[in-house]
Motif scaffolding. Structure first.
Motif, PDB file in Angstrom:
ATOM      1  N   SER B  27       0.887  -0.975   0.368  1.00 45.24           N
ATOM      2  CA  SER B  27       0.158   0.024   0.049  1.00 45.24           C
ATOM      3  C   SER B  27       0.933   1.200   0.011  1.00 45.24           C
ATOM      4  CB  SER B  27      -1.046   0.068   1.159  1.00 45.24           C
ATOM      5  OG  SER B  27      -1.643   1.248   1.143  1.00 45.24           O
ATOM      6  N   SER B  28       0.391   2.201  -0.549  1.00 49.11           N
ATOM      7  CA  SER B  28       1.203   3.494  -0.811  1.00 49.11           C
ATOM      8  C   SER B  28       0.734   4.485   0.149  1.00 49.11           C
ATOM      9  CB  SER B  28       1.193   4.135  -2.130  1.00 49.11           C
ATOM     10  OG  SER B  28      -0.272   4.364  -2.545  1.00 49.11           O
ATOM     11  N   LYS B  69       4.158  -3.503  10.345  1.00 51.22           N
ATOM     12  CA  LYS B  69       4.439  -2.498   9.287  1.00 51.22           C
ATOM     13  C   LYS B  69       5.917  -2.994   8.597  1.00 51.22           C
ATOM     14  CE  LYS B  69       4.931   2.509   8.312  1.00 51.22           C
ATOM     15  NZ  LYS B  69       4.947   3.809   8.864  1.00 51.22           N
ATOM     16  N   SER B  70       6.880  -3.241   9.651  1.00 52.09           N
ATOM     17  CA  SER B  70       8.220  -3.391   8.869  1.00 52.09           C
ATOM     18  C   SER B  70       8.320  -4.728   7.981  1.00 52.09           C
ATOM     19  CB  SER B  70       9.218  -3.777  10.201  1.00 52.09           C
ATOM     20  OG  SER B  70       8.852  -4.960  11.043  1.00 52.09           O
ATOM     21  N   GLU B  71       7.464  -5.795   8.412  1.00 49.17           N
ATOM     22  CA  GLU B  71       7.280  -6.670   7.412  1.00 49.17           C
ATOM     23  C   GLU B  71       6.026  -6.726   6.503  1.00 49.17           C
ATOM     24  OE1 GLU B  71       8.765  -9.647  11.219  1.00 49.17           O
ATOM     25  OE2 GLU B  71       7.011 -10.297   9.906  1.00 49.17           O
ATOM     26  N   THR B  72       5.463  -5.705   6.506  1.00 49.48           N
ATOM     27  CA  THR B  72       3.980  -5.428   5.759  1.00 49.48           C
ATOM     28  C   THR B  72       3.160  -6.575   5.852  1.00 49.48           C
ATOM     29  OG1 THR B  72       5.304  -6.190   3.567  1.00 49.48           O
ATOM     30  CG2 THR B  72       5.230  -3.919   4.019  1.00 49.48           C
ATOM     31  N   ALA B  92      -8.083  -8.682   3.137  1.00 49.07           N
ATOM     32  CA  ALA B  92      -8.214  -7.535   2.331  1.00 49.07           C
ATOM     33  C   ALA B  92      -7.610  -6.064   3.154  1.00 49.07           C
ATOM     34  CB  ALA B  92      -9.825  -7.401   2.362  1.00 49.07           C
ATOM     35  N   VAL B  93      -7.361  -5.349   1.783  1.00 52.10           N
ATOM     36  CA  VAL B  93      -6.945  -4.151   2.467  1.00 52.10           C
ATOM     37  C   VAL B  93      -7.462  -2.708   1.575  1.00 52.10           C
ATOM     38  CG1 VAL B  93      -5.324  -4.038   0.115  1.00 52.10           C
ATOM     39  CG2 VAL B  93      -4.561  -2.617   2.228  1.00 52.10           C
ATOM     40  N   SER B  94      -7.708  -1.854   2.136  1.00 53.90           N
ATOM     41  CA  SER B  94      -8.242  -0.531   1.685  1.00 53.90           C
ATOM     42  C   SER B  94      -7.577   0.595   2.152  1.00 53.90           C
ATOM     43  CB  SER B  94      -9.658  -0.514   1.826  1.00 53.90           C
ATOM     44  OG  SER B  94      -9.975   0.083   3.237  1.00 53.90           O
ATOM     45  N   SER B  95      -7.657   1.827   1.409  1.00 59.45           N
ATOM     46  CA  SER B  95      -7.503   3.116   2.120  1.00 59.45           C
ATOM     47  C   SER B  95      -8.539   3.737   2.791  1.00 59.45           C
ATOM     48  CB  SER B  95      -6.939   4.068   1.119  1.00 59.45           C
ATOM     49  OG  SER B  95      -8.053   4.185  -0.040  1.00 59.45           O
ATOM     50  N   ASN B  96      -8.749   4.970   2.646  1.00 59.55           N
ATOM     51  CA  ASN B  96      -9.970   5.548   3.290  1.00 59.55           C
ATOM     52  C   ASN B  96     -10.970   5.712   2.589  1.00 59.55           C
ATOM     53  OD1 ASN B  96     -11.234   6.560   5.756  1.00 59.55           O
ATOM     54  ND2 ASN B  96     -10.594   8.624   5.028  1.00 59.55           N
ATOM     55  N   LEU B 100     -12.374  -2.277  -1.242  1.00 58.43           N
ATOM     56  CA  LEU B 100     -11.391  -3.345  -0.664  1.00 58.43           C
ATOM     57  C   LEU B 100     -10.610  -4.059  -2.091  1.00 58.43           C
ATOM     58  CD1 LEU B 100     -14.014  -4.817   2.075  1.00 58.43           C
ATOM     59  CD2 LEU B 100     -11.638  -3.873   2.278  1.00 58.43           C
ATOM     60  N   SER B 101      -9.492  -4.449  -1.813  1.00 57.67           N
ATOM     61  CA  SER B 101      -8.748  -5.453  -2.709  1.00 57.67           C
ATOM     62  C   SER B 101      -8.731  -6.670  -1.711  1.00 57.67           C
ATOM     63  CB  SER B 101      -7.484  -4.651  -2.930  1.00 57.67           C
ATOM     64  OG  SER B 101      -7.682  -3.459  -3.760  1.00 57.67           O
TER      65      SER B 101
END
Lengths: 116, 112
Positions: B27-28, B69-72, B92-96, B100-101
């Motif tokens: 994630s950026s 975070k260090s290992e994502t 799943a991951v999302s920004s704000n 969802l991805s």
């Protein structure tokens, strides 16, 4: 709280006909709703994002004329699969997000579409 | 752009054994991370979520996950598997933006 209801749970239709799937937020107002598609044994792929009162935003590769999305109110979004074909058979799931930061969208129970 | 990778499409554990499901994210922006469970022909049930508060997140049904975070990474664990844990699990991951991805999913089977 935060219940999302999808209807129908399953539907069988003939090839060439259209099918409408409803997604309702029962106890909150959803400014944004999402439609996902899931093929058997696969993950969920986002199809489109709908905001109340505006046109849906479709993901790349999703045919907007085939998958019509309407978000006419803050509690209802509909997905219409037009001129359905067997390859449209899939599991369709919606999710709905509140306007204020729960950082989470809530999922409906899904609709199994089978086109014969 | 955001994405998650679930390592291992299938995990088999004995009843009472540790369940470990692996998830790495990309994630950026600071991510929101989720674990969902899905039973056949059903929707998704949220197990737990990370939203930049405590890095160790406790969820329902005895599941927990740690954001590193260090290992994502955002691996899901349960100390003792139960037969009812047999299901499909999605990271799943999302920004704000609530979009969802999802990862490819991990099927968990529990052996008696």
């Amino acid at each position: 709280g935060a219940v999302v209801s999808q209807h129908p749970s399953w539907v069988i239709c003939k090839s060439g006909t259209s099918v409408k799937i409803e997604c309702r937020s029962l106890d909150f107002q959803a400014t944004t709703m999402f439609w996902y598609r899931q093929f058997p044994k696969q993950s969920l792929m986002l199809m489109a994002t709908s905001n109340e009162g505006s046109k849906a935003t479709y993901e790349q590769g999703v045919e907007k004329d085939k998958f019509l999305i309407n978000h006419a109110s803050l509690t209802l979004s509909t997905l219409t699969v037009t001129s359905a074909h067997p390859e449209d058979s899939s599991f369709y799931i919606c999710s709905a997000a509140m306007s204020t930061g729960q950082a989470e969208a809530f999922f409906g129970q899904g609709t199994r579409l089978t086109v014969v | 752009a955001q994405s998650v990778t679930q390592l291992g499409s299938h995990v088999s554990v004995s009843e009472g054994a540790l369940v470990l499901l692996r998830c790495n994210y990309s994630s950026s922006v600071p991510p929101y991370l989720f674990w969902y469970v899905q039973y056949p022909n059903q929707g998704l049930q949220l197990l737990l979520k990370y939203t930049s508060a405590a890095t160790l997140v406790k969820g329902i049904n005895g599941f927990e996950a740690e954001f590193k975070k260090s290992e994502t990474s955002f691996h899901l664990t349960k100390p003792s598997a139960h037969m009812s844990d047999a299901a499909e699990y999605f990271c799943a991951v999302s920004s704000n933006d609530y979009k969802l991805s999802f990862g490819a999913g991990t099927t968990v089977t529990v052996r008696a």
